[in-house]
Structures are given as structure tokens and as C-alpha cells.
Enzyme design. Structure first.
Site, short mmCIF file in Angstrom:
data_model
loop_
_atom_site.label_atom_id
_atom_site.label_comp_id
_atom_site.label_asym_id
_atom_site.label_seq_id
_atom_site.Cartn_x
_atom_site.Cartn_y
_atom_site.Cartn_z
N GLY A 1 -36.90 16.29 -11.10
CA GLY A 1 -37.31 17.89 -10.55
C GLY A 1 -36.69 18.88 -11.54
O GLY A 1 -36.99 18.84 -12.66
N ASP B 1 -21.27 11.34 -9.73
CA ASP B 1 -21.37 11.50 -8.44
C ASP B 1 -20.87 12.98 -8.12
O ASP B 1 -19.46 12.87 -8.06
CB ASP B 1 -21.04 10.50 -7.50
N VAL B 2 -21.56 13.90 -7.36
CA VAL B 2 -20.63 15.26 -7.41
C VAL B 2 -19.92 15.07 -6.03
O VAL B 2 -19.17 16.09 -5.76
CB VAL B 2 -21.60 16.37 -7.30
N TYR C 1 -29.15 23.50 6.65
CA TYR C 1 -29.56 23.52 5.10
C TYR C 1 -29.43 24.91 4.84
O TYR C 1 -28.93 25.38 3.89
CB TYR C 1 -30.90 23.12 5.06
N LYS D 1 -27.25 26.95 2.12
CA LYS D 1 -27.43 27.95 1.11
C LYS D 1 -27.09 29.14 1.04
O LYS D 1 -26.76 29.88 0.15
CB LYS D 1 -29.10 27.77 0.97
N VAL E 1 -40.94 24.05 -3.56
CA VAL E 1 -41.06 23.61 -4.83
C VAL E 1 -41.36 22.16 -4.47
O VAL E 1 -40.85 21.37 -3.82
CB VAL E 1 -39.81 23.72 -5.78
#
Length: 257
Positions: free
Chosen positions: A22, A65-66, A153, A157, A186
Site C-alpha cells: 500500500g 512489529d510496532v 478509528y 486519528k 485510498v
């Protein structure tokens, strides 16, 4: 001032987290095309390796892996000379508030907000010690405009925007710039649920001034700009790349007078 060098990254290392697919992959491709030495990181190691292989000479890949704070800190200790950090990882569970479970809430908050905090906490001090750098996180138009089913979500953000702005304030004196990119809709794996519903897909396309969705490649220019010398005096900002979504009311197109 040599303006031909504004978008040149020769000799600079950049870490792109989420580079396996992506927007992250396209960001890595664009930065590499402008001369950056790109480190492609992703939770999915084969995907990161595939992107690095596509870039070719000079690029490298690592599994990250964050959600693992110690892993993030270890990478930050190893990469002490970064010119820019780009992170794109995010998730969404599209449910109305009453239908959300706390496990789903935690999943969205942990990846979209907590992980961003961990990344900034790990990388910003080192950039500051080295004289500066650029940190770029991906927010969303949902930080400012919502719809049913986007509550958690959207909250993450909006929180991310304020987190990035605060980091810009705290690390700006040391030359670290911190900015957000705010995409519209997107075509990525994250939006597969919408793409699979023609009515939903077309409604989103009609909402923007350009009348369509964007592709991941159309976000890459914003990344290059914010990582480059062209944006040396830009920090604490939100660069909106939404095809005019947040500029257009969209509920009714009046007839000509």
C-alpha cells in the site's frame, strides 16, 4: 539556494514502516527514486523483503512489529542516523459504538495511536541528538469528518494529529520536524470492505471534488515533500491529500442559475 537539490536524498537513510504494501510501499519507492537509502520495515517480513528487492541496490528490509515496544526501541538504537521516519500502519473495525467490543477498541487504539506514541518516543530523541530529521505519520480525513461506524478509528486519528503536533513542539528546537499526512479514501487492503460494496464504493468516489478514490502512489509525493528539504520550515502541520473531500459539502449539487 540550489533549488535543484530540494528533493534529493543522496546519502540519507530513511525508515519506512509499513513498507510491505500500500502507501508504505509506494512511499519507499518514491523516496528511493529520489536517492534515499531506504530501510523497508513491516510486520510481514517477506513483504518488506519484496519491497526492498524491488528497490534494488542500497535498500534493506527488516521485520518489525510496532506493537512490540522493545523491538521498536531496539531498532531505534541501531538506526541512529535516520534523516526521516515514515509510518503508515493502521487498522479499522467499522462498527457503531454500541456494537464495539473492548477487544476491538484496544486493537484499533493500540495500532493507530499507542504504536505511534512508541515510535515517536523511540526515534525522536535520537534524531534530536543528531541535529534533526523528519517524522511523518498518517492520519486520515476521519480526524475531522466522521460517519456512523467510524468512531474509534476517527478518535485515534484525531489523537494522532495532536500527538504529532505535540512532538513537533517538543522536538522542534532540536531540528526535528513532525507532520501528519491526511488521506481521503485510498484503495488499500484497509478499505477492502468498502471496495467490495459497489454502492458504498461509488458513494465515496462521488464525495470528493475529483470524483474518485486515490491510489497509494498518489500519497507518495506528500511523503517525499515532508521528508525533504523542500519542507524545511514545515512542522506541526497536517497535509491533506483527499481529492477535495473535506472541501466539498457534497450533499446537493444545485442547478445552474
Amino acid at each position: 539556494m540550489d533549488y535543484t537539490q530540494l528533493f534529493q536524498f543522496s546519502g540519507r537513510r530513511v525508515l519506512v514502516i509499513g513498507a510491505g504494501s500500500g502507501i508504505g510501499r509506494e512511499s519507499a519507492l518514491a523516496l528511493h527514486a529520489h536517492g534515499a537509502t531506504v530501510i523497508c520495515a513491516d510486520r510481514d517480513a517477506p513483504s518488506a523483503a519484496a519491497t526492498a528487492a524491488q528497490l534494488g541496490a542500497g535498500a534493506s528490509a527488516l521485520q518489525l512489529d510496532v506493537l512490540n515496544q522493545e523491538a521498536v526501541r531496539a531498532v531505534a538504537r541501531d538506526l541512529t542516523d535516520l534523516a526521516a521516519l515514515v509510518f503508515t500502519a493502521a487498522t479499522n473495525v467499522r462498527k457503531r459504538i454500541a456494537d464495539y467490543t473492548l477487544d476491538e477498541f484496544d486493537r484499533v487504539v493500540n495500532l493507530n495511536l499507542r504504536a505511534a506514541f512508541v515510535l515517536i518516543q523511540a526515534f525522536a530523541p535520537t534524531m534530536a541528538a543528531n541535529g534533526g530529521g523528519s517524522i511523518i505519520g498518517f492520519a486520515s480525513i476521519r480526524a475531522v469528518t466522521v460517519e456512523p461506524g467510524q468512531g474509534v478509528y476517527a478518535a485515534t486519528k484525531a489523537g494522532l494529529v495532536q500527538l504529532l503536533r505535540t512532538a513537533a513542539a517538543e522536538y522542534g528546537p532540536a531540528g526535528v520536524r513532525v507532520n501528519a499526512i491526511s488521506p481521503g479514501v485510498v484503495e488499500t487492503p484497509l478499505t477492502a470492505q468498502i471496495k467490495n460494496d459497489p454502492e458504498w464504493y461509488n458513494a465515496y468516489a462521488a464525495k470528493s471534488a475529483l470524483g474518485r478514490w486515490s491510489t497509494p502512489s498518489e500519497l507518495a509525493g506528500a511523503v517525499v515533500y515532508l521528508a525533504s528539504d523542500a519542507s524545511r520550515f514545515v512542522t506541526g502541520s497536517v497535509l491533506t491529500v483527499d481529492g477535495g473531500w473535506t472541501a466539498v459539502d457534497g450533499r446537493f449539487d444545485p442547478p445552474n442559475a
